[in-house]
Write a protein that holds these residues in place. Structure first.
Motif, PDB file in Angstrom:
ATOM      1  N   ARG A 110       0.786  -1.406  -0.088  1.00 57.64           N
ATOM      2  CA  ARG A 110       0.066  -0.052   0.006  1.00 57.64           C
ATOM      3  C   ARG A 110       0.851   1.295   0.094  1.00 57.64           C
ATOM      4  O   ARG A 110       1.849   1.345   0.813  1.00 57.64           O
ATOM      5  CB  ARG A 110      -0.737  -0.054   1.272  1.00 57.64           C
ATOM      6  CG  ARG A 110      -2.219   1.276   1.299  1.00 57.64           C
ATOM      7  CD  ARG A 110      -3.128   0.703   2.064  1.00 57.64           C
ATOM      8  NE  ARG A 110      -2.599   0.289   3.562  1.00 57.64           N
ATOM      9  CZ  ARG A 110      -2.830   1.160   4.587  1.00 57.64           C
ATOM     10  NH1 ARG A 110      -3.363   2.276   4.371  1.00 57.64           N
ATOM     11  NH2 ARG A 110      -2.309   0.857   5.691  1.00 57.64           N
ATOM     12  N   VAL A 111       0.685   1.957  -0.844  1.00 53.69           N
ATOM     13  CA  VAL A 111       1.525   3.166  -1.163  1.00 53.69           C
ATOM     14  C   VAL A 111       0.866   4.596  -0.644  1.00 53.69           C
ATOM     15  O   VAL A 111      -0.323   4.863  -1.136  1.00 53.69           O
ATOM     16  CB  VAL A 111       2.071   3.361  -2.633  1.00 53.69           C
ATOM     17  CG1 VAL A 111       3.087   4.674  -2.640  1.00 53.69           C
ATOM     18  CG2 VAL A 111       2.777   2.014  -2.956  1.00 53.69           C
ATOM     19  N   LEU A 112       1.420   5.261   0.294  1.00 54.65           N
ATOM     20  CA  LEU A 112       0.756   6.558   0.719  1.00 54.65           C
ATOM     21  C   LEU A 112       1.840   7.624   0.489  1.00 54.65           C
ATOM     22  O   LEU A 112       3.146   7.521   0.567  1.00 54.65           O
ATOM     23  CB  LEU A 112       0.431   6.448   2.142  1.00 54.65           C
ATOM     24  CG  LEU A 112      -0.536   5.473   2.794  1.00 54.65           C
ATOM     25  CD1 LEU A 112      -0.349   5.253   4.225  1.00 54.65           C
ATOM     26  CD2 LEU A 112      -1.968   5.532   2.322  1.00 54.65           C
ATOM     27  N   VAL A 113       1.254   8.610   0.152  1.00 55.29           N
ATOM     28  CA  VAL A 113       2.062  10.017  -0.158  1.00 55.29           C
ATOM     29  C   VAL A 113       1.696  10.976   0.631  1.00 55.29           C
ATOM     30  O   VAL A 113       0.525  11.319   0.964  1.00 55.29           O
ATOM     31  CB  VAL A 113       1.956  10.619  -1.735  1.00 55.29           C
ATOM     32  CG1 VAL A 113       2.700  11.791  -1.877  1.00 55.29           C
ATOM     33  CG2 VAL A 113       2.268   9.349  -2.464  1.00 55.29           C
ATOM     34  N   ALA A 114       2.724  11.640   1.592  1.00 55.42           N
ATOM     35  CA  ALA A 114       2.570  12.598   2.293  1.00 55.42           C
ATOM     36  C   ALA A 114       3.452  13.905   2.016  1.00 55.42           C
ATOM     37  O   ALA A 114       4.303  13.643   1.368  1.00 55.42           O
ATOM     38  CB  ALA A 114       2.755  12.264   3.653  1.00 55.42           C
ATOM     39  N   VAL A 115       3.032  15.159   2.258  1.00 50.08           N
ATOM     40  CA  VAL A 115       3.720  16.314   1.643  1.00 50.08           C
ATOM     41  C   VAL A 115       4.142  17.172   3.191  1.00 50.08           C
ATOM     42  O   VAL A 115       3.222  17.255   4.134  1.00 50.08           O
ATOM     43  CB  VAL A 115       2.648  17.146   1.061  1.00 50.08           C
ATOM     44  CG1 VAL A 115       3.424  18.457   0.481  1.00 50.08           C
ATOM     45  CG2 VAL A 115       2.068  16.429  -0.169  1.00 50.08           C
ATOM     46  N   ALA A 116       5.362  17.539   3.390  1.00 52.26           N
ATOM     47  CA  ALA A 116       5.943  18.041   4.392  1.00 52.26           C
ATOM     48  C   ALA A 116       6.185  19.564   3.845  1.00 52.26           C
ATOM     49  O   ALA A 116       7.024  19.812   2.705  1.00 52.26           O
ATOM     50  CB  ALA A 116       7.083  17.437   4.902  1.00 52.26           C
ATOM     51  N   HIS A 117       5.473  20.468   4.539  1.00 51.76           N
ATOM     52  CA  HIS A 117       5.905  22.136   4.067  1.00 51.76           C
ATOM     53  C   HIS A 117       5.857  22.825   5.382  1.00 51.76           C
ATOM     54  O   HIS A 117       5.572  22.370   6.340  1.00 51.76           O
ATOM     55  CB  HIS A 117       4.814  22.426   2.965  1.00 51.76           C
ATOM     56  CG  HIS A 117       3.563  22.328   3.525  1.00 51.76           C
ATOM     57  ND1 HIS A 117       3.039  23.796   4.275  1.00 51.76           N
ATOM     58  CD2 HIS A 117       2.520  21.676   3.536  1.00 51.76           C
ATOM     59  CE1 HIS A 117       1.815  23.418   4.370  1.00 51.76           C
ATOM     60  NE2 HIS A 117       1.376  22.102   4.068  1.00 51.76           N
TER      61      HIS A 117
END
Length: 204
Positions: A110-117
């Motif tokens: 299972r591939v999850l994408v998160a964004v850090a900003h």
């Protein structure tokens, strides 16, 4: 379960996030091993979960690169942490290629994408770059946006308004963003079956 985290080369936030998620897993009563990008020998059978920092130490560390890619190929969940600036610069092409290869080698992951900003919201162009990146990974899901303090790689609690009181008071080990992401990653099997019955067309 094996959780592998990765991101752009040299992003210290990947290691910090891996540590936070492992800490939350230990607080849940699990035996957890936090694995570095270039680990020594270990017996995975001794642990309930492995939380693996599968980022590169640098482009020059060929052995570390191979170990990171092998970790992605064995993971049950792969979490990719994106930086908007890197996406705008080159689309994170090297990371995208690694993740696509990992999906071919490990189609069940299972591939999850998160964004850090930082505290400044994503621009429309940055949000578009995130969506384009995620769309190029079959069955991947955009999990969350993690807000990092502008001065340091520490998570800021923007999600606190949405958190249940129990999560604010019980075992407050890290910011609500990380706890929310933790629940996305380590949701139990019964919840997956329930969600699958409610949303049969949605990839769980």
């Amino acid at each position: 379960m094996n959780l592998a985290l990765t991101g752009t080369d040299g992003d210290s936030a990947v290691a910090d996030l891996a540590e936070d998620l492992a800490m939350l897993r230990v607080a849940a009563g699990k035996r957890v091993l936090l694995v570095s990008p270039n680990p020594g020998a270990y017996d995975a059978r001794l642990y309930d979960d492995l939380v693996i920092d599968a980022s590169y130490l640098s482009a020059a560390h060929v052995a570390a690169n191979a170990k990171a890619d092998a970790a992605l190929a064995r993971a049950g969940v792969i979490l990719a942490l994106l930086r908007p600036e890197a996406l705008e610069r080159d689309g994170c092409a090297a990371l995208l290629s690694r993740l696509q290869m990992a999906q071919r080698a490990n189609p069940a992951a299972r591939v999850l994408v998160a964004v850090a900003h930082g505290r400044k919201p994503l621009t429309p162009h940055q949000a578009g770059c995130v969506l384009v990146f995620t769309a190029q990974l079959p069955h991947a899901r955009l999990a969350d946006t993690l807000v990092l303090d502008d001065a340091a790689d520490t998570y800021h609690s923007r999600h606190s308004e949405l958190e249940l009181s129990a999560y604010k008071e019980d075992r407050k080990l890290c910011a609500p963003e990380v706890r929310h992401l933790y629940r996305e990653i380590f949701r139990n099997r019964s919840e997956e079956v329930y969600m699958g019955a409610l949303f049969p067309r949605q990839a769980i």
